[in-house]
Design a protein around this motif. Structure first.
Motif, PDB file in Angstrom:
ATOM      1  N   ASP B 237      10.941   4.194   2.672  1.00  0.00           N
ATOM      2  CA  ASP B 237      10.267   2.678   2.322  1.00  0.00           C
ATOM      3  C   ASP B 237       8.881   2.844   1.620  1.00  0.00           C
ATOM      4  OD1 ASP B 237      12.126   1.635   3.946  1.00  0.00           O
ATOM      5  OD2 ASP B 237      11.468   1.549   5.796  1.00  0.00           O
ATOM      6  N   VAL B 238       8.189   3.888   1.852  1.00  0.00           N
ATOM      7  CA  VAL B 238       6.964   4.294   1.133  1.00  0.00           C
ATOM      8  C   VAL B 238       7.091   4.475  -0.217  1.00  0.00           C
ATOM      9  CG1 VAL B 238       4.839   5.501   1.204  1.00  0.00           C
ATOM     10  CG2 VAL B 238       6.146   5.152   3.115  1.00  0.00           C
ATOM     11  N   VAL B 239       8.185   5.147  -0.711  1.00  0.00           N
ATOM     12  CA  VAL B 239       8.443   5.516  -2.106  1.00  0.00           C
ATOM     13  C   VAL B 239       8.853   3.948  -2.731  1.00  0.00           C
ATOM     14  CG1 VAL B 239      10.218   6.628  -3.608  1.00  0.00           C
ATOM     15  CG2 VAL B 239       9.142   8.096  -1.658  1.00  0.00           C
ATOM     16  N   ALA B 240       9.496   3.489  -1.970  1.00  0.00           N
ATOM     17  CA  ALA B 240      10.009   1.961  -2.758  1.00  0.00           C
ATOM     18  C   ALA B 240       8.668   1.072  -3.175  1.00  0.00           C
ATOM     19  CB  ALA B 240      10.892   1.174  -1.775  1.00  0.00           C
ATOM     20  N   VAL B 241       7.790   1.336  -2.191  1.00  0.00           N
ATOM     21  CA  VAL B 241       6.230   0.628  -2.618  1.00  0.00           C
ATOM     22  C   VAL B 241       5.844   1.118  -3.600  1.00  0.00           C
ATOM     23  CG1 VAL B 241       4.139  -0.087  -1.648  1.00  0.00           C
ATOM     24  CG2 VAL B 241       6.270  -0.467  -0.310  1.00  0.00           C
ATOM     25  N   LEU B 242       5.621   2.638  -3.713  1.00  0.00           N
ATOM     26  CA  LEU B 242       5.119   3.244  -4.720  1.00  0.00           C
ATOM     27  C   LEU B 242       5.583   2.931  -6.173  1.00  0.00           C
ATOM     28  CD1 LEU B 242       3.379   5.577  -6.175  1.00  0.00           C
ATOM     29  CD2 LEU B 242       5.060   7.317  -5.125  1.00  0.00           C
ATOM     30  N   ARG B 243       7.168   2.971  -6.017  1.00  0.00           N
ATOM     31  CA  ARG B 243       7.734   2.477  -7.337  1.00  0.00           C
ATOM     32  C   ARG B 243       7.336   1.158  -7.733  1.00  0.00           C
ATOM     33  NH1 ARG B 243      10.079  -1.790  -9.344  1.00  0.00           N
ATOM     34  NH2 ARG B 243      10.824  -1.095 -11.410  1.00  0.00           N
ATOM     35  N   ASP B 244       7.092   0.196  -7.074  1.00  0.00           N
ATOM     36  CA  ASP B 244       6.745  -1.084  -7.381  1.00  0.00           C
ATOM     37  C   ASP B 244       5.123  -1.115  -7.889  1.00  0.00           C
ATOM     38  OD1 ASP B 244       9.367  -2.210  -6.623  1.00  0.00           O
ATOM     39  OD2 ASP B 244       8.525  -3.161  -4.941  1.00  0.00           O
ATOM     40  N   VAL B 245       4.431  -0.330  -6.971  1.00  0.00           N
ATOM     41  CA  VAL B 245       2.957  -0.045  -7.676  1.00  0.00           C
ATOM     42  C   VAL B 245       3.103   0.374  -8.934  1.00  0.00           C
ATOM     43  CG1 VAL B 245       1.044   1.096  -7.061  1.00  0.00           C
ATOM     44  CG2 VAL B 245       2.067   0.074  -5.052  1.00  0.00           C
ATOM     45  N   VAL B 246       3.521   1.187  -9.325  1.00  0.00           N
ATOM     46  CA  VAL B 246       3.640   2.090 -10.528  1.00  0.00           C
ATOM     47  C   VAL B 246       4.011   0.976 -11.412  1.00  0.00           C
ATOM     48  CG1 VAL B 246       4.379   4.025 -11.987  1.00  0.00           C
ATOM     49  CG2 VAL B 246       3.579   4.431  -9.541  1.00  0.00           C
ATOM     50  N   ALA B 247       5.152   0.299 -11.267  1.00  0.00           N
ATOM     51  CA  ALA B 247       5.816  -0.765 -11.952  1.00  0.00           C
ATOM     52  C   ALA B 247       4.763  -1.813 -12.291  1.00  0.00           C
ATOM     53  CB  ALA B 247       7.043  -1.222 -11.697  1.00  0.00           C
ATOM     54  N   GLY B 248       4.124  -2.219 -11.433  1.00  0.00           N
ATOM     55  CA  GLY B 248       3.021  -3.169 -11.397  1.00  0.00           C
ATOM     56  C   GLY B 248       1.876  -2.842 -12.257  1.00  0.00           C
ATOM     57  N   MET B 249       1.397  -1.350 -12.175  1.00  0.00           N
ATOM     58  CA  MET B 249       0.482  -0.884 -13.040  1.00  0.00           C
ATOM     59  C   MET B 249       0.878  -0.686 -14.522  1.00  0.00           C
ATOM     60  SD  MET B 249      -0.572   1.998 -10.512  1.00  0.00           S
ATOM     61  CE  MET B 249      -2.090   2.978 -11.166  1.00  0.00           C
ATOM     62  N   VAL B 250       2.198  -0.452 -14.774  1.00  0.00           N
ATOM     63  CA  VAL B 250       2.590  -0.342 -16.238  1.00  0.00           C
ATOM     64  C   VAL B 250       2.614  -1.974 -16.743  1.00  0.00           C
ATOM     65  CG1 VAL B 250       4.762  -0.040 -17.199  1.00  0.00           C
ATOM     66  CG2 VAL B 250       3.725   2.008 -16.143  1.00  0.00           C
TER      67      VAL B 250
END
Lengths: 429, 429
Positions: B237-250
């Motif tokens: 569940d944490v990895v899923a948020v991390l994925r969205d965060v990195v996508a948002g940064m990009v």
């Protein structure tokens, strides 16, 4: 099953099955029925327990135990949001919680402030303490959104610095690989240098003051909201940005923390399209103070605040033109009469909230002013050197986050709005 | 007259009068004509000087002098944006600038890194250095926007702490009103406690490491992007948020720093809808390493990065399940086999960028683990006490801003993307 937040319960038809998760905020055991109020990040939800096995289980879940509850949505006009959860099945997500050191379920925190602060990790869970921080978080968002929209660049400058510039006193010394370093009292010098790079910059970050005064307004570490912009004509261009920033913070509080505003019952200021401005001389007159006062006292600031309300219906008043000698060395004097400076304070409800100014931008002015004030120019070269290479006329300001929120929330002590305050006596938690 | 930015010149009809303001970026004096390239926060503009009086004035404006130029817009296909300013009238806004210690007008900064850093206030003005920081600022915006949209609360936790927890080594000691305090190495313990308050929190702020290693990857102070969230099932569940965060940064880099991306000619990663995941055991196999390695070496991480590109066309790979003994004490073991942990790293282009995990959330687990690892539980009570009162299952991660930007920009040394780096040797400017 997908989790439903407390505030989302009203979106479910009575009779439908939901799972809610959160903290046991309060239990009220009556004859044959226990009401469990569950708290999650969105608010409170009521769960009605009648089944004997569940009643026994719930009796073991002390307040603050974290649970997952699956049950049926039912209408109940007296429950939060007009709905409650019935026929619940509980699953504990943590061990049963110990009795919290402060009572969290009462409408107000009855524990004294020292006790609240000693147990900050728990007392911050109280809806009032949460709501105060929500004001802070929303304000930060409004601050940045306003400046992002105006082409400002966010920066992060070092908190470890090599010399105790700006003011020699009240700095914390650090053992930096065996030599002395200091914690930055503000990003002042860096943000000015960065105007030479990005023109318009802001920073949100900690600042450190080895503040020996034990007052309701002072912290040893606080969050400073710093702004600096180039190509200004004078400090009035800076005041115009400050006005927009405060308006943006207020708008964000309404947009992102409306629930906190409601819960705290606070009066959010209306920011006029143009802030009322008094010259320092006029401010002294308004306060009935002698014309040769070097600065405004708290009583003077209250008088200025009352004037703003009376004359302009405004909670916010700008005082400009403080005596140059009373302000930091980098303040720009008024070219017409250098006794006065192009500096300003923003008075919010009778208390100084923001200090700002147009700054010096000519290298020669820095050399002269530092010498005249008895500073060692050598301690400042890594800062003042940038002014040899063209830094445009500029100015800026700083807002103390905790001071802003404490005034907004009507908190008597800045520690009531700080997550983990640091002061002369307190270094934990 | 209202100022026009360099990038706004193309919006003005040829023949119209404009005022531009900025730095003299470069002068090229030919016979009877001088081309002045003016730099402002938006880019470059060309000014053509032919009038003898103005030519003489411009000859005195060394590079980096700040000027205001009023003139006429003219089309010129070879000028930046296809337009230039002719018949200019110059007004200097600063004294003539001294010759900068680093040459700013060349396409690349030719000064060595130590010289760049010694004169950071000036060398940061170079368009390449500015552009690198624009990647950082845009990334911060994307980070926050992503989390704000997911109901996270921004927090600010103290940087002055009373005990050197987490790891006893590499902490800076501060003289705190005569007693020892320490600079926080991370907001780890606070963000976990705050999950008990707000469920989902993030913080952007400085962290401090008394890092005795003088490498291209380590700084004594850097900006950490910290995230923590409650009510997770496990680290996925944490990895899923991390994925969205990195996508948002990009996405924010594309949206807010497209000019920087173009200028630097960098290859911004595409973030897959789901990040490829390898278990630590599989990562060792991919790297051809012995199965009993306790951690991934840089060479192993490169092999994992190559695997991600080869098998999934992804610059990003998650490695999960590191040996529990190799991770911080608060990492949650895999309940199926506690030899492995519910931790993960994100490998970006073959280098570890992010560390994260599900954390312990039961008080008893903390007491046991601290004792088993030989820590003094007493030093942790103000942190671990919160777990007596119900902290939900939770996890989080931290991204080092400078490390992210250096990988994104392809910078060999993290100091090339930091405004004012701090390390073993450097404490100024």
């Amino acid at each position: 099953m997908q989790r439903t937040l407390a505030r989302g319960l009203t979106g479910h038809e009575p009779g439908s099955t939901v799972t809610i998760q959160g903290w046991v905020h309060r239990r009220r055991a009556l004859s044959g029925v226990t009401f469990v109020v569950l708290r999650d990040r969105s608010g409170l939800a009521q769960v009605v327990v009648k089944d004997p096995t569940t009643l026994a289980a719930v009796a073991g879940y002390g307040e603050e135990t974290v649970v997952s509850v699956t049950g049926t949505v039912a209408a109940n006009a007296s429950a939060p949001g007009g709905v409650e959860v019935v026929h619940p099945v509980f699953e504990a997500l943590t061990d049963p919680a110990q009795t919290p050191p402060v009572e969290l379920w009462r409408p107000t925190l009855t524990a004294g402030l020292p006790s609240q602060l000693d147990h900050a990790g728990v007392s911050l869970r109280h809806p009032v303490r949460q709501a105060r921080w929500k004001l802070a978080a929303a304000s930060l968002r409004g601050f940045r959104d306003t400046l992002d929209a105006r082409d400002f660049t966010e920066v992060h400058t070092p908190k470890l610095v090599g010399s105790a510039t700006e003011s020699g006193a009240n700095v914390f010394e650090v053992d930096y690989f065996g030599r002395p370093a200091y914690l930055a009292q503000s990003p002042q010098l860096y943000k000015q240098v960065l105007v030479g790079v990005f023109e318009r910059v802001y920073e949100v970050g900690p600042v450190f003051r080895a503040e020996p005064h034990d007052t309701v307004r002072h912290l040893a570490e606080y969050v400073s909201l710093d702004v600096e912009l180039g190509f200004v004509r004078d400090h009035r261009d800076v005041v115009a940005v400050l006005r927009d920033v405060v308006a943006g913070m207020v708008a964000a509080v309404h947009e992102h923390a409306s629930e906190a505003v409601r819960l705290l019952g606070i009066d959010v200021p209306v920011v006029p399209a143009e802030l009322p401005v008094l010259h320092f001389r006029e401010a002294l007159e308004v306060a009935g103070a002698p014309a040769d006062e070097p600065d405004l006292s708290p009583a003077h600031e209250r008088a200025v605040g009352a004037w703003g309300l009376r004359e302009h219906g405004s909670d916010l008043v700008v005082v400009e033109g403080y005596p140059t000698a009373s302000r930091a060395f980098y303040s720009h004097p008024d070219p017409e009469d250098p006794h006065w400076s192009r500096s300003f304070d923003l008075i919010f409800r009778g208390v100084e909230l923001v200090s700002g100014a147009q700054r010096l931008h000519r290298h020669a002015d820095y050399v002269e002013t530092l010498a005249a004030r008895g500073h060692d120019p050598a301690a400042y070269t890594s800062y003042t050197d940038a002014f040899r290479y063209g830094v445009p006329p500029h100015g800026g300001f700083a807002i103390g986050l905790e001071r802003w929120v404490s005034r907004l929330a009507g908190a008597a002590n800045v520690r009531e709005v700080t997550l983990f305050p640091r002061d002369l006596h307190r270094l934990a938690p």
